[in-house]
Enzyme design. Sequence first.
Site, PDB file in Angstrom:
ATOM      1  CB  CYS A  50      46.184  35.626  27.805  1.00  0.00           C
ATOM      2  SG  CYS A  50      46.076  37.385  28.013  1.00  0.00           S
ATOM      3  CG  HIS A 101      48.030  31.789  47.108  1.00  0.00           C
ATOM      4  ND1 HIS A 101      47.198  32.773  47.608  1.00  0.00           N
ATOM      5  CD2 HIS A 101      49.263  32.317  47.052  1.00  0.00           C
ATOM      6  CE1 HIS A 101      47.921  33.848  47.845  1.00  0.00           C
ATOM      7  NE2 HIS A 101      49.176  33.605  47.520  1.00  0.00           N
ATOM      8  CD  GLU A 155      42.068  38.052  33.934  1.00  0.00           C
ATOM      9  OE1 GLU A 155      41.434  36.988  34.009  1.00  0.00           O
ATOM     10  OE2 GLU A 155      42.616  38.454  32.890  1.00  0.00           O
TER      11      GLU A 155
HETATM   12  N1  LIG Z   1      37.480  39.244  26.972  1.00  0.00           N
HETATM   13  C1  LIG Z   1      38.661  38.913  27.541  1.00  0.00           C
HETATM   14  N2  LIG Z   1      39.795  39.390  27.030  1.00  0.00           N
HETATM   15  C2  LIG Z   1      40.961  39.094  27.612  1.00  0.00           C
HETATM   16  C3  LIG Z   1      41.008  38.266  28.752  1.00  0.00           C
HETATM   17  C4  LIG Z   1      39.782  37.744  29.256  1.00  0.00           C
HETATM   18  O1  LIG Z   1      39.750  36.997  30.238  1.00  0.00           O
HETATM   19  N3  LIG Z   1      38.630  38.091  28.630  1.00  0.00           N
HETATM   20  N4  LIG Z   1      42.182  38.007  29.366  1.00  0.00           N
HETATM   21  C5  LIG Z   1      43.309  38.533  28.943  1.00  0.00           C
HETATM   22  C6  LIG Z   1      44.590  38.276  29.698  1.00  0.00           C
HETATM   23  O2  LIG Z   1      44.473  37.065  30.416  1.00  0.00           O
HETATM   24  C7  LIG Z   1      45.065  39.384  30.660  1.00  0.00           C
HETATM   25  O3  LIG Z   1      45.190  38.833  31.945  1.00  0.00           O
HETATM   26  C8  LIG Z   1      44.257  40.595  30.838  1.00  0.00           C
HETATM   27  O4  LIG Z   1      44.397  41.375  29.698  1.00  0.00           O
HETATM   28  P1  LIG Z   1      44.511  42.956  29.577  1.00  0.00           P
HETATM   29  O5  LIG Z   1      43.324  43.664  30.156  1.00  0.00           O
HETATM   30  O6  LIG Z   1      44.799  43.204  28.150  1.00  0.00           O
HETATM   31  O7  LIG Z   1      45.742  43.288  30.529  1.00  0.00           O
HETATM   32  P2  LIG Z   1      46.690  44.567  30.597  1.00  0.00           P
HETATM   33  O8  LIG Z   1      46.944  44.813  32.035  1.00  0.00           O
HETATM   34  O9  LIG Z   1      47.869  44.337  29.741  1.00  0.00           O
HETATM   35  O10 LIG Z   1      45.808  45.738  29.999  1.00  0.00           O
HETATM   36  P3  LIG Z   1      46.211  47.230  29.557  1.00  0.00           P
HETATM   37  O11 LIG Z   1      45.032  48.051  30.025  1.00  0.00           O
HETATM   38  O12 LIG Z   1      46.307  47.190  28.068  1.00  0.00           O
HETATM   39  O13 LIG Z   1      47.485  47.612  30.239  1.00  0.00           O
HETATM   40  C9  LIG Z   1      43.359  39.332  27.719  1.00  0.00           C
HETATM   41  N5  LIG Z   1      42.097  39.595  27.141  1.00  0.00           N
HETATM   42 ZN   LIG Z   2      45.241  36.582  32.775  1.00  0.00          ZN
END
Ligand SMILES: Nc1nc2c(c(=O)[nH]1)N=C([C@H](O)[C@H](O)COP(=O)(O)OP(=O)(O)OP(=O)(O)O)CN2
Ligand SMILES: [Zn+2]
Length: 148
Positions: free
Chosen positions: A37, A78, A133
């Site tokens: 990230c 964007h 997100e």
């Molecule tokens: N508490 C937070 N944890 C994480 C954030 C955040 O904003 N707050 N952001 C990220 C990363 O930016 C990412 O965009 C999102 O992470 P994640 O949910 O792990 O994404 P995945 O699609 O890979 O999730 P899976 O469900 O494991 O496929 C990370 N953490």
């Molecule tokens: Zn992200």
Amino acid sequence: MQQIYPAPPPHVYRYELNKEFHFAAAHYIPAEAAGSCSRVHGHTYYCNVTVGGDKLDDCGFLVNFSEVKKLVRDRFDHRLLNDDERFGGGASELDPQHFPTTEVVARTVWELVQEELDRRDNGARCLQVFLRETPSSYVIYRPEAQHG
Ligand SMILES: Nc1nc2c(c(=O)[nH]1)N=C([C@H](O)[C@H](O)COP(=O)(O)OP(=O)(O)OP(=O)(O)O)CN2
Ligand SMILES: [Zn+2]
């Protein structure tokens, strides 16, 4: 995306409005511990803003749905969120409280909406911001209860 949102905390407002919208934005978390990230990447954010109040305006609105959407989308859609002054405007030394994490973006949406509501005279209050997100990750931001 259509979904059922968690209810805000119990309140006594007669009207409760919800506006859903989405925006696409890039971001990075400027911390090594954030792993992948910390690299620039993008999301389509899905947002639901909840507003409560008792008094309608001259249009019969608590607040115009489209104004809520525009306020947030026009600012973030964007864009690279890190460039926004609310997230440090690209400064190198940053406070994690202003990194564009889902938590901080949700809080910032709440701040933007509440600041706009405060410019009006019908006492409406933003009760909750839901921000998704990714398909598996979302945050709900709720302001502290007002006392007095
Ligand atoms: N508490 C937070 N944890 C994480 C954030 C955040 O904003 N707050 N952001 C990220 C990363 O930016 C990412 O965009 C999102 O992470 P994640 O949910 O792990 O994404 P995945 O699609 O890979 O999730 P899976 O469900 O494991 O496929 C990370 N953490
Ligand atoms: Zn992200």
